[in-house]
Design an enzyme around this catalytic site. Sequence first.
Site, PDB file in Angstrom:
ATOM      1  N   ASP A  45     -41.139   5.035  19.511  1.00  0.00           N
ATOM      2  CA  ASP A  45     -39.842   5.709  19.353  1.00  0.00           C
ATOM      3  C   ASP A  45     -38.806   4.749  18.774  1.00  0.00           C
ATOM      4  OD1 ASP A  45     -40.648   8.206  20.262  1.00  0.00           O
ATOM      5  OD2 ASP A  45     -40.347   7.653  22.358  1.00  0.00           O
ATOM      6  N   ASN A 124     -30.224   8.456  19.309  1.00  0.00           N
ATOM      7  CA  ASN A 124     -30.388   8.412  20.771  1.00  0.00           C
ATOM      8  C   ASN A 124     -29.043   8.421  21.489  1.00  0.00           C
ATOM      9  OD1 ASN A 124     -33.123   8.414  21.179  1.00  0.00           O
ATOM     10  ND2 ASN A 124     -33.328   6.236  21.594  1.00  0.00           N
ATOM     11  N   GLU A 125     -28.275   7.363  21.264  1.00  0.00           N
ATOM     12  CA  GLU A 125     -27.026   7.217  22.005  1.00  0.00           C
ATOM     13  C   GLU A 125     -26.165   6.102  21.453  1.00  0.00           C
ATOM     14  OE1 GLU A 125     -29.220   4.328  22.574  1.00  0.00           O
ATOM     15  OE2 GLU A 125     -30.005   5.605  24.144  1.00  0.00           O
ATOM     16  N   ARG A 150     -13.578   2.179  35.103  1.00  0.00           N
ATOM     17  CA  ARG A 150     -13.852   0.750  35.289  1.00  0.00           C
ATOM     18  C   ARG A 150     -15.300   0.628  35.672  1.00  0.00           C
ATOM     19  NH1 ARG A 150     -10.014  -3.437  36.655  1.00  0.00           N
ATOM     20  NH2 ARG A 150      -7.990  -2.636  36.031  1.00  0.00           N
TER      21      ARG A 150
HETATM   22  P1  NAP Z   1     -36.486  -1.567  23.547  1.00  0.00           P
HETATM   23  O1  NAP Z   1     -35.604  -2.110  24.623  1.00  0.00           O
HETATM   24  O2  NAP Z   1     -37.488  -2.453  22.899  1.00  0.00           O
HETATM   25  O3  NAP Z   1     -37.268  -0.246  24.073  1.00  0.00           O
HETATM   26  C1  NAP Z   1     -36.667   0.754  24.755  1.00  0.00           C
HETATM   27  C2  NAP Z   1     -37.695   1.769  25.223  1.00  0.00           C
HETATM   28  O4  NAP Z   1     -37.095   3.056  25.048  1.00  0.00           O
HETATM   29  C3  NAP Z   1     -39.028   1.785  24.462  1.00  0.00           C
HETATM   30  O5  NAP Z   1     -40.067   1.972  25.390  1.00  0.00           O
HETATM   31  C4  NAP Z   1     -38.883   2.990  23.555  1.00  0.00           C
HETATM   32  O6  NAP Z   1     -40.118   3.620  23.268  1.00  0.00           O
HETATM   33  C5  NAP Z   1     -38.073   3.896  24.435  1.00  0.00           C
HETATM   34  N1  NAP Z   1     -37.352   4.977  23.737  1.00  0.00           N
HETATM   35  C6  NAP Z   1     -36.631   4.918  22.588  1.00  0.00           C
HETATM   36  N2  NAP Z   1     -36.139   6.134  22.310  1.00  0.00           N
HETATM   37  C7  NAP Z   1     -36.563   6.969  23.286  1.00  0.00           C
HETATM   38  C8  NAP Z   1     -36.370   8.338  23.550  1.00  0.00           C
HETATM   39  N3  NAP Z   1     -35.609   9.101  22.752  1.00  0.00           N
HETATM   40  N4  NAP Z   1     -36.920   8.863  24.667  1.00  0.00           N
HETATM   41  C9  NAP Z   1     -37.658   8.111  25.508  1.00  0.00           C
HETATM   42  N5  NAP Z   1     -37.882   6.799  25.309  1.00  0.00           N
HETATM   43  C10 NAP Z   1     -37.323   6.232  24.212  1.00  0.00           C
HETATM   44  O7  NAP Z   1     -35.498  -1.011  22.425  1.00  0.00           O
HETATM   45  P2  NAP Z   1     -35.811  -0.212  21.112  1.00  0.00           P
HETATM   46  O8  NAP Z   1     -37.272   0.094  20.979  1.00  0.00           O
HETATM   47  O9  NAP Z   1     -35.091  -0.882  19.999  1.00  0.00           O
HETATM   48  O10 NAP Z   1     -35.046   1.152  21.451  1.00  0.00           O
HETATM   49  C11 NAP Z   1     -33.657   1.213  21.581  1.00  0.00           C
HETATM   50  C12 NAP Z   1     -33.394   2.171  22.692  1.00  0.00           C
HETATM   51  O11 NAP Z   1     -33.661   1.515  23.923  1.00  0.00           O
HETATM   52  C13 NAP Z   1     -31.960   2.619  22.822  1.00  0.00           C
HETATM   53  O12 NAP Z   1     -31.668   3.689  21.971  1.00  0.00           O
HETATM   54  C14 NAP Z   1     -31.906   2.987  24.298  1.00  0.00           C
HETATM   55  O13 NAP Z   1     -32.140   4.371  24.482  1.00  0.00           O
HETATM   56  C15 NAP Z   1     -33.040   2.240  24.932  1.00  0.00           C
HETATM   57  N6  NAP Z   1     -32.535   1.374  25.977  1.00  0.00           N
HETATM   58  C16 NAP Z   1     -32.826   1.705  27.255  1.00  0.00           C
HETATM   59  C17 NAP Z   1     -32.324   0.965  28.295  1.00  0.00           C
HETATM   60  C18 NAP Z   1     -32.646   1.374  29.691  1.00  0.00           C
HETATM   61  O14 NAP Z   1     -33.390   2.365  29.861  1.00  0.00           O
HETATM   62  N7  NAP Z   1     -32.119   0.699  30.681  1.00  0.00           N
HETATM   63  C19 NAP Z   1     -31.510  -0.138  28.046  1.00  0.00           C
HETATM   64  C20 NAP Z   1     -31.226  -0.457  26.724  1.00  0.00           C
HETATM   65  C21 NAP Z   1     -31.732   0.319  25.677  1.00  0.00           C
HETATM   66  P3  NAP Z   1     -41.249   2.968  22.320  1.00  0.00           P
HETATM   67  O15 NAP Z   1     -41.934   1.951  23.168  1.00  0.00           O
HETATM   68  O16 NAP Z   1     -42.122   4.140  21.981  1.00  0.00           O
HETATM   69  O17 NAP Z   1     -40.583   2.369  21.122  1.00  0.00           O
END
Ligand code: NAP
Length: 269
Positions: A45, A124-125, A150
């Site tokens: 993703d 996503n966000e 805050r």
């Molecule tokens: P990452 O930190 O390497 O991975 C974030 C995880 O989120 C990966 O497992 C990715 O899936 C999954 N993901 C991305 N889009 C998704 C969706 N629409 N629904 C369900 N899971 C999803 O960062 P990245 O791969 O660059 O992705 C950036 C995304 O990380 C941001 O958009 C944010 O949503 C997410 N994120 C989550 C958190 C948290 O949950 N605490 C914190 C920071 C960011 P894949 O393994 O298939 O790539």
Amino acid sequence: MRFFTVARHDAASESLCAAFCTAAVAAGLVLDDTYPDVVVSIGGDGTMLHAFHRFQNNLSHTAFVGVHTGHLGFYADWKPSEIPALITHMVTAQHDVASRTVQYPLLHIVLHTHTDTRTVLALNECTIKGADATLVADVRINDSVFEHFRGDGLCISTPSGSTAYNKSLSGALVHPALEAIQLAEIASINNRVFRTIGSPIVLPKHHHCDILPKKQRLLLSIDHIVHPIDDILTMRLSVAEQKVHFVRYRPFPFWDRVREAFLQDEHFT
Ligand code: NAP
């Protein structure tokens, strides 16, 4: 049909990407890195987020499809072993891509800074956090003061992003057929002095939310991209007019994906 591929930077994804391009060109599809009809994301993703941002200026023309080289994704549903079938679908339906797509809502972000106004889209966000201290910000909904926030930060997600960061914040999972955005708190401070709503809230299309941070060093994230920024005056968030198009050559129900991603294991089928 013109296509392009965006691959995650690992050996398996890159070699699959090379094999995909060879087979697709042999089948009569044309590789085009500027104006593709279909962009194939190969990885996870996160790779789809990269593909989206690379081609976000072509959204009215370009549709996306995902091949996952790890676990099944929300944006990536094709397995590597299904690539020949995917290419066959692309060839067969090449003159009618539009009728084979679903459309998902996007987040529209307008950033007013001391020096300019920028518009950005998120798949996503978007999150806003204090870089080295608590985020202090006023939140307005439809131009009325809603709360004085805050805490660590705020996360505003699309329906398809609701399964990502938003879910970790106990936000609701929102079906992408709903044109809405969700505002979720990241560790808000709630005590006798400071008070926030404490629940994620969902805004429909044509409503908007403004975030007015106190002057401070901030971290702004748009999907996977993080920007340090210290001159935001206001940030306006709403459902975008544009949508992202995903190619669907077969059903890929959202709730099945939710179940497979978060519930399914060998003891619970
Ligand atoms: P990452 O930190 O390497 O991975 C974030 C995880 O989120 C990966 O497992 C990715 O899936 C999954 N993901 C991305 N889009 C998704 C969706 N629409 N629904 C369900 N899971 C999803 O960062 P990245 O791969 O660059 O992705 C950036 C995304 O990380 C941001 O958009 C944010 O949503 C997410 N994120 C989550 C958190 C948290 O949950 N605490 C914190 C920071 C960011 P894949 O393994 O298939 O790539």
